[in-house]
Design a protein around this motif. Sequence first.
Motif, PDB file in Angstrom:
ATOM      1  N   ALA B 166      -7.714 -28.239  11.367  1.00 30.80           N
ATOM      2  CA  ALA B 166      -7.732 -28.262  12.829  1.00 30.80           C
ATOM      3  C   ALA B 166      -8.179 -26.911  13.344  1.00 30.80           C
ATOM      4  N   ALA B 167      -8.947 -26.946  14.427  1.00 33.71           N
ATOM      5  CA  ALA B 167      -9.542 -25.725  14.974  1.00 33.71           C
ATOM      6  C   ALA B 167      -8.481 -24.676  15.306  1.00 33.71           C
ATOM      7  N   ASP B 168      -7.302 -25.120  15.742  1.00 34.27           N
ATOM      8  CA  ASP B 168      -6.309 -24.132  16.171  1.00 34.27           C
ATOM      9  C   ASP B 168      -5.597 -23.445  14.992  1.00 34.27           C
ATOM     10  N   ARG B 169      -5.963 -23.801  13.759  1.00 38.63           N
ATOM     11  CA  ARG B 169      -5.360 -23.156  12.597  1.00 38.63           C
ATOM     12  C   ARG B 169      -6.146 -21.922  12.131  1.00 38.63           C
ATOM     13  N   VAL B 170      -7.324 -21.707  12.706  1.00 41.59           N
ATOM     14  CA  VAL B 170      -8.143 -20.557  12.295  1.00 41.59           C
ATOM     15  C   VAL B 170      -7.432 -19.253  12.669  1.00 41.59           C
ATOM     16  N   ARG B 171      -7.456 -18.266  11.732  1.00 43.01           N
ATOM     17  CA  ARG B 171      -6.767 -16.991  11.940  1.00 43.01           C
ATOM     18  C   ARG B 171      -7.742 -15.837  11.729  1.00 43.01           C
ATOM     19  N   PRO B 172      -7.512 -14.700  12.386  1.00 41.95           N
ATOM     20  CA  PRO B 172      -8.371 -13.535  12.154  1.00 41.95           C
ATOM     21  C   PRO B 172      -8.480 -13.242  10.653  1.00 41.95           C
ATOM     22  N   GLY B 173      -9.684 -12.935  10.219  1.00 43.07           N
ATOM     23  CA  GLY B 173      -9.920 -12.678   8.808  1.00 43.07           C
ATOM     24  C   GLY B 173     -10.558 -13.860   8.087  1.00 43.07           C
ATOM     25  N   ASP B 174     -10.364 -15.076   8.614  1.00 42.18           N
ATOM     26  CA  ASP B 174     -10.959 -16.263   7.984  1.00 42.18           C
ATOM     27  C   ASP B 174     -12.485 -16.153   7.987  1.00 42.18           C
ATOM     28  N   ARG B 299     -21.761 -25.401  -2.619  1.00 37.16           N
ATOM     29  CA  ARG B 299     -23.058 -25.318  -3.302  1.00 37.16           C
ATOM     30  C   ARG B 299     -23.155 -26.293  -4.476  1.00 37.16           C
ATOM     31  N   SER B 300     -22.002 -26.824  -4.914  1.00 37.78           N
ATOM     32  CA  SER B 300     -22.007 -27.747  -6.053  1.00 37.78           C
ATOM     33  C   SER B 300     -22.413 -29.166  -5.644  1.00 37.78           C
ATOM     34  N   VAL B 301     -22.485 -29.441  -4.334  1.00 41.75           N
ATOM     35  CA  VAL B 301     -22.909 -30.784  -3.903  1.00 41.75           C
ATOM     36  C   VAL B 301     -24.231 -30.678  -3.144  1.00 41.75           C
ATOM     37  N   PRO B 302     -25.038 -31.766  -3.175  1.00 44.98           N
ATOM     38  CA  PRO B 302     -26.382 -31.678  -2.561  1.00 44.98           C
ATOM     39  C   PRO B 302     -26.350 -31.240  -1.097  1.00 44.98           C
ATOM     40  N   ALA B 303     -25.384 -31.715  -0.321  1.00 41.62           N
ATOM     41  CA  ALA B 303     -25.374 -31.379   1.109  1.00 41.62           C
ATOM     42  C   ALA B 303     -24.989 -29.932   1.364  1.00 41.62           C
ATOM     43  N   GLY B 304     -24.602 -29.201   0.303  1.00 42.73           N
ATOM     44  CA  GLY B 304     -24.181 -27.822   0.492  1.00 42.73           C
ATOM     45  C   GLY B 304     -25.000 -26.813  -0.293  1.00 42.73           C
ATOM     46  N   ARG B 305     -26.111 -27.267  -0.830  1.00 42.75           N
ATOM     47  CA  ARG B 305     -26.972 -26.392  -1.647  1.00 42.75           C
ATOM     48  C   ARG B 305     -27.242 -25.037  -1.002  1.00 42.75           C
ATOM     49  N   ASP B 306     -27.498 -25.036   0.306  1.00 37.56           N
ATOM     50  CA  ASP B 306     -27.872 -23.799   0.994  1.00 37.56           C
ATOM     51  C   ASP B 306     -26.699 -23.163   1.740  1.00 37.56           C
ATOM     52  N   ALA B 307     -25.481 -23.477   1.296  1.00 42.60           N
ATOM     53  CA  ALA B 307     -24.298 -22.966   1.995  1.00 42.60           C
ATOM     54  C   ALA B 307     -24.278 -21.445   1.991  1.00 42.60           C
ATOM     55  N   VAL B 308     -23.778 -20.883   3.084  1.00 37.67           N
ATOM     56  CA  VAL B 308     -23.754 -19.427   3.208  1.00 37.67           C
ATOM     57  C   VAL B 308     -22.669 -19.014   4.211  1.00 37.67           C
ATOM     58  N   ALA B 309     -22.045 -17.869   3.945  1.00 36.19           N
ATOM     59  CA  ALA B 309     -21.078 -17.321   4.900  1.00 36.19           C
ATOM     60  C   ALA B 309     -21.851 -16.665   6.034  1.00 36.19           C
ATOM     61  N   ILE B 310     -21.439 -16.919   7.263  1.00 29.51           N
ATOM     62  CA  ILE B 310     -22.198 -16.396   8.403  1.00 29.51           C
ATOM     63  C   ILE B 310     -21.377 -15.448   9.270  1.00 29.51           C
ATOM     64  N   GLY B 311     -20.085 -15.316   8.991  1.00 25.15           N
ATOM     65  CA  GLY B 311     -19.289 -14.429   9.836  1.00 25.15           C
ATOM     66  C   GLY B 311     -17.814 -14.641   9.600  1.00 25.15           C
ATOM     67  N   ARG B 312     -17.003 -14.199  10.559  1.00 21.13           N
ATOM     68  CA  ARG B 312     -15.574 -14.412  10.399  1.00 21.13           C
ATOM     69  C   ARG B 312     -14.814 -14.416  11.719  1.00 21.13           C
ATOM     70  N   ALA B 313     -13.606 -14.899  11.647  1.00 23.57           N
ATOM     71  CA  ALA B 313     -12.726 -14.857  12.816  1.00 23.57           C
ATOM     72  C   ALA B 313     -12.116 -13.463  12.913  1.00 23.57           C
ATOM     73  N   VAL B 314     -11.922 -12.992  14.147  1.00 18.81           N
ATOM     74  CA  VAL B 314     -11.383 -11.641  14.360  1.00 18.81           C
ATOM     75  C   VAL B 314     -10.286 -11.676  15.420  1.00 18.81           C
TER      76      VAL B 314
END
Lengths: 345, 345
Positions: B166-174, B299-314
């Motif tokens: 759930a969106a409200d579970r995101v915490r700084p650092g994630d 990255r182990s599944v076809p739909a995630g081949r190009d997966a990449v971290a783009i940032g973080r919660a602060v």
Amino acid sequence: MNAPVRRLRADRVTLAHGGGGKAMRELIEDVFVSVFRPDGLEDQARLQAAALAEPGARLAFTTDGFVVDPVEFPGGDIGRIAVCGTVNDLVVGGARPLWLSAAFIIEEGCEVALLRRIAASMQAAAEEAGVAIVTGDTKVVGRGSADRVFVTTSGVGVIPAGRALAADRVRPGDVAIVNGVLGDHGAAILAARGDMALSTDVASDCQPLGALVEAVLAAAPGTRAARDATRGGLASALNEIAEAAGCGIVIDETALPLRTEVKGLCEILGLDPLYLANEGTLVLFAPEHEADAALAAMRSVPAGRDAVAIGRAVGDHPGRVVMQTVFGGRRIVDMLVGEQLPRIC
Amino acid sequence: MNAPVRRLRADRVTLAHGGGGKAMRELIEDVFVSVFRPDGLEDQARLQAAALAEPGARLAFTTDGFVVDPVEFPGGDIGRIAVCGTVNDLVVGGARPLWLSAAFIIEEGCEVALLRRIAASMQAAAEEAGVAIVTGDTKVVGRGSADRVFVTTSGVGVIPAGRALAADRVRPGDVAIVNGVLGDHGAAILAARGDMALSTDVASDCQPLGALVEAVLAAAPGTRAARDATRGGLASALNEIAEAAGCGIVIDETALPLRTEVKGLCEILGLDPLYLANEGTLVLFAPEHEADAALAAMRSVPAGRDAVAIGRAVGDHPGRVVMQTVFGGRRIVDMLVGEQLPRIC
């Protein structure tokens, strides 16, 4: 949801209200969420029902799109019909309706005030039916690509263990019962369109039928099948049952409950009331020994006040519905061929 | 169902196909039921799933209307998008999708061959996603009251006990991770409309994401939230999460995965790829110590081949999304204001 509900200031819907951004959030939160009050604002509702976990319980799932024209009419509007229609599709299968979804396709330029009236009407009908509108969606299309607003509702309910209402369970000898007068919805829409210059007091019968079916199943648990007689009218519902059950059905014209106004309207316009749409009228089949109990149970609830037996299933002419006419003759009641009245629901 | 499937002989849909009678039955049985093959032809599906009865399991329920223009485009069509979009709304909440409903609003004159292609595409996508299309509805409106065909799907799934994306579970650092390149769907639709005289090979990313989310949750069970970046693009998904979680989000422009063609298209047209729609792309937030595991699982599944971290919660600027630009500056990434591209889905 931490943030306060966003307020929508526009009087009419623009394409921006379908764009996935701020304007859409304002529309959704102010017009729909503030009325339906779902738990949370995730893209999905997350629901718990003890009834679903009971051994033998099944989940019932149904959907219907609504394009009725006009969107507001005597006795209801597209919102009320969208709730009642989907609730009734659940209850005629013996399900207890729990949750509804509502998806709106809105034409650019649609009045926000109309959407507010529709949302209020949906919420009132949902409360009447004892269901919650738990999730939804809005899309906006350009002028001329839709007609004001279309609503698609889906419904989830629980069929308790041991219930098995189904058209193919009807057997020769079973009694056919309707809960009230026929054709009010069709007649009300026809008159509301105004292009026939007809004036009538008939209002749509649009109503949820859950309490009615629960009362019948308590009093006559052997009831075989129920079907709401919507598009295509009683004739189409009976034909579907005859075909699925592989038996014949005979109905008695003199027993058919019809308002004088609806009868008159049909005579003037050359319409057959057997094909007029209903939105709160069902036909059910009960075994002969439970028919009186079913009838009494129906009459004990408001939606069944005018309930009456109209005929029975027979071993002859399997798959065919035959009407004993007032003149003593017999005629075949076929499924509706072609279109009687577009956009009736 | 005892009777054989009725055959539809018409090339185009007429108002009679919406009338509730024989013509409607032909359309429904020949074009949709013969492809989706639901169990039985009652007005409701009756379903049993052991997973729903497990202690702590919750039911997930969602709906979406689809009005995409054009209805067929590189990488998909309105049917594929209607299945993938609703499946993905379920899976981003941690649900295992089970059943879909499909309601069609069809404009008079719509080609039956188009409807057959859409039905086949829906069935193929449903099989890919491991769901069944179990119930449906068709309505027909007159010419000019809709635009060929609109599809509304609803979906039911099960959220196993203990899952709480759930969106409200995101915490700084994630850590924020996307599964693939951004904006392909928006770019493909834009090019397919033809009114920009653009030629591009970009196809919609339209795909079901169930296997991807299951892989992530197995490897990184502490994953907090996922959101598919559809209408309004990545920017709107991130803003919704920031607002719900009450924290800030910082993304790194240099990390954003974009095809050269999509980047070029955006530069020519002055569009921001952060707002371009996706139909098979999600952003998820994993706690820092599970981020590598989540990334590897994607990255182990076809739909995630190009997966990449783009940032973080602060912890800074709660509710706001900020982008570190390629030039070393920072800019606020607001929710989409107004409309970028009507009828994108």
